[in-house]
Design an enzyme around this catalytic site. Structure first.
Site, PDB file in Angstrom:
ATOM      1  CB  CYS A   2    -118.620 -35.525 -45.153  1.00 52.18           C
ATOM      2  SG  CYS A   2    -118.551 -36.452 -43.614  1.00 52.18           S
ATOM      3  NE  ARG A  44    -120.577 -37.051 -38.773  1.00 55.65           N
ATOM      4  CZ  ARG A  44    -120.814 -37.500 -37.563  1.00 55.65           C
ATOM      5  NH1 ARG A  44    -121.673 -36.857 -36.776  1.00 55.65           N
ATOM      6  NH2 ARG A  44    -120.207 -38.577 -37.114  1.00 55.65           N
ATOM      7  CG  ASN A  67    -115.529 -36.600 -48.586  1.00 55.29           C
ATOM      8  OD1 ASN A  67    -116.191 -37.510 -48.094  1.00 55.29           O
ATOM      9  ND2 ASN A  67    -115.373 -36.450 -49.899  1.00 55.29           N
ATOM     10  CD  GLU A  69    -115.497 -43.205 -43.048  1.00 57.21           C
ATOM     11  OE1 GLU A  69    -115.029 -43.157 -41.892  1.00 57.21           O
ATOM     12  OE2 GLU A  69    -116.670 -42.877 -43.333  1.00 57.21           O
ATOM     13  CG  ASP A  91    -112.351 -40.871 -39.370  1.00 60.62           C
ATOM     14  OD1 ASP A  91    -113.271 -40.101 -39.040  1.00 60.62           O
ATOM     15  OD2 ASP A  91    -112.387 -41.525 -40.439  1.00 60.62           O
TER      16      ASP A  91
END
Length: 603
Positions: A2, A44, A67, A69, A91
């Site tokens: 993002c 996103r 932003n 993972e 997450d």
């Protein structure tokens, strides 16, 4: 993946304009949140929990924008967050609860790439942090009365009118080829440092900064000296890192596949978890073609392989590509990186790459003389460069030997620049400014550490060119095309493992990346294992002499901005080939100045 942005004390901020400037990073949804003097903004690119993962995410007295993972977040939920009731499979929610329960101790737990902000209403503070290696960017404008942070410099520029250029940092960029650590081309704008967490008092704007990760700590640990044990551990870590980056996505994940061992190993391991993974190899006009080597791996693992034939429309595209970076950017491989990302996006939204392997396992030829202690021997003969003819062929043995002699008589920043990008070194004399002094001090502090010479240069590269150039290059190249890049070699586990390997497992004689090559023998065709390091072989000399010659000559004319930093007579001599340097070095100098002109023209 993002984009995030936020403001403190910005009255009448044009939130929509900031969202639009970050839309390419998050085309699927865009939202903002307001609290007192704070705005939080999120765009996103939906990859995990597509239906329920919108942000900002709010829980009690906390709000997060994120932003990146966290690849092991489901495991962390199970092991550490049993007392929370989850609303989503995202997450983002995991990260927020980890912060609430463990605060800064959480960083040791997760494996991921990230830049995030958490509004903590209980403590009246705003938390900002970046991942260990700096894969996910974050910039901040701060003038002591108001603050704006964002994932890209171009968003900062949209949010703050009349940013002032910092010409001391531009001067440093021209010599070094990148911006040092937290510096940027603008006054009052800094890049938040990787491996740090920042706590900002919402009322006073006082900032507390804490380092939570330094790879140097691992270089200082006892080394693994049993090769077979090390190889087995590497294999396990590579499988763990690739698997988590493959499976923590609701969308299909592909992989870049060159003819090198890094990306080929990733594809080999990925094929154990995904049938017919999509792989992408590029063929560029005028560039080295590795497609026949990539096809060996693709055929062996029966991937769904795409050879992308790309014709680069340099004259029309070059400025757009360079302006994506928001700063002067001289790494010419940003151009093919953009094109291959654009093509891959037509097939997938998430892509695996081999970034980081060279900087932690010793993949560059320049590491060989350092690891073998040839520098000290060469230093006795460094004065010969005053009488020897200049090299004129980049890949010749003579050029390699000449550069070795040239850098062997130097220390600190002078040595580092000669060993790495070598743009203006030994051809143009720069005055020392504060940034040069700070860089020199940083490099000399590493030279004084009680670690091996190879570990020192690997640590420097991890903190300098990897963070300030290579990761930035791929982040912008991929995200400008709404494509998420994932790097298994930069996992938490790799960053903690590679530094504790014996130097001989990285460089042995003239062989680079020894342990990766040995592991590759278990997975890859023999032809790949013996290939030298190439990366994107950009035909820069040809571009400068042909495709972009008119652009460059026009940009570096009588009123060029570059003459503030490089004497105009030198620039003119460079243009007219009146300086005794190789064509490749001339092209590198001109490209560096041209990228500066492109950026300045659009200020």
């Amino acid at each position: 993946m993002c984009a995030i942005a936020g403001t403190i004390n910005f009255n009448n901020i044009n939130i929509e304009a900031i969202i639009n400037s970050l839309h390419h990073r998050g085309p699927d949804s865009q939202h903002s949140y307001n609290y007192k003097n704070i705005n939080l903004i999120h765009t996103r690119l939906s990859i995990q929990d597509i239906s329920n993962g919108d942000q900002p995410f709010e829980y009690k007295e906390y709000v997060i924008i994120f932003n990146g993972e966290i690849y092991n977040h489901l495991e962390l939920r199970k092991n550490y967050l049993k007392d929370f009731m989850f609303k989503t499979l995202s997450d983002t929610e995991t990260l927020l609860y980890l912060y609430i329960k463990y605060k800064n101790k959480m960083f040791d737990m997760f494996d991921g790439m990230f830049a995030f902000s958490i509004l903590d209403k209980k403590t009246n503070s705003l938390i900002l942090a970046r991942d260990r290696a700096g894969k996910k960017p974050l910039y901040m404008y701060n003038d002591d009365s108001k603050m704006l942070f964002a994932s890209e410099l171009n968003a900062i520029k949209i949010g703050v009118e009349n940013l002032n250029i910092d010409e001391n940092e531009i001067y440093s960029y021209v010599r070094n080829g990148f911006f040092f650590k937290n510096t940027t081309p603008y006054k009052n704008v800094s890049e938040l440092e990787a491996g740090y967490i920042y706590e900002i008092d919402i009322d006073s704007l006082e900032i507390k900064k804490e380092k939570y990760f330094d790879i140097l700590d691992f270089y200082k640990k006892e080394k693994i000296i049993n090769f077979e044990d090390a190889k087995l551990q590497l294999d396990e870590i590579l499988h763990k890192s690739v698997k988590s980056r493959l499976l923590s996505s609701d969308l299909e994940v592909g992989a870049f596949l060159s003819g090198g061992i890094d990306s080929s190993l990733i594809v080999a391991v990925a094929s154990e978890y995904v049938q017919k993974i999509k792989t992408f190899t590029v063929k560029f006009d005028g560039a080295f073609d590795e497609s026949h080597l990539a096809k060996l791996t693709a055929d062996k693992y029966n991937t769904e392989h795409y050879e992308l034939n790309i014709s680069m429309n340099l004259k029309d595209d070059i400025e757009k590509i360079l302006l994506n970076y928001g700063e002067p950017f001289m790494d010419s491989s940003a151009i093919p990186s953009y094109y291959v990302s654009r093509e891959a996006k037509k097939y997938v939204t998430v892509i695996l790459n081999g970034d980081g392997a060279d900087e932690i396992f010793g993949g560059y030829r320049r590491y060989v003389p350092i690891a073998n202690n040839w520098i000290k021997t060469a230093s006795y003969f460094s004065s010969l460069t005053k009488v020897l003819p200049k090299p004129h062929s980049k890949k010749s043995i003579y050029n390699y030997a000449y550069r070795l002699l040239a850098m062997s008589g130097k220390v600190g920043l002078d040595f580092y620049n000669s060993a790495t990008y070598d743009i203006f070194e030994d051809s143009y004399k720069f005055d020392r400014n504060n940034t040069f002094k700070n860089m020199d001090s940083f490099i000399k502090s590493i030279e004084n550490e009680n670690i091996s010479e190879l570990s020192k240069i690997l640590y420097m590269d991890f903190n300098l060119i990897l963070k300030s150039d290579l990761l930035k290059k791929m982040d912008i190249a991929t995200m400008s095309n709404s494509l998420e890049g994932r790097s298994p070699f930069l996992s938490k586990y790799m960053l903690e493992f590679a530094p504790i390997l014996s130097d001989k497992f990285k460089i042995n004689g003239t062989t680079t990346k020894v342990i990766l090559r040995e592991l590759a023998k278990d997975y890859l065709p023999k032809e790949l294992i013996i290939q030298p390091k190439r990366g994107f072989e950009v035909p820069l000399k040809n571009w400068v002499e042909n495709d972009l010659k008119e652009n460059i000559f026009d940009s570096l004319g009588a009123s060029c901005y570059s003459q503030k930093f490089i004497d105009k007579k030198f620039i003119d001599s460079l243009l007219n080939k009146k300086i005794n340097i190789s064509d490749e070095k001339r092209a590198k100098m001109l490209w560096t100045l041209y990228s500066l002109e492109v950026w300045k023209k659009n200020q």
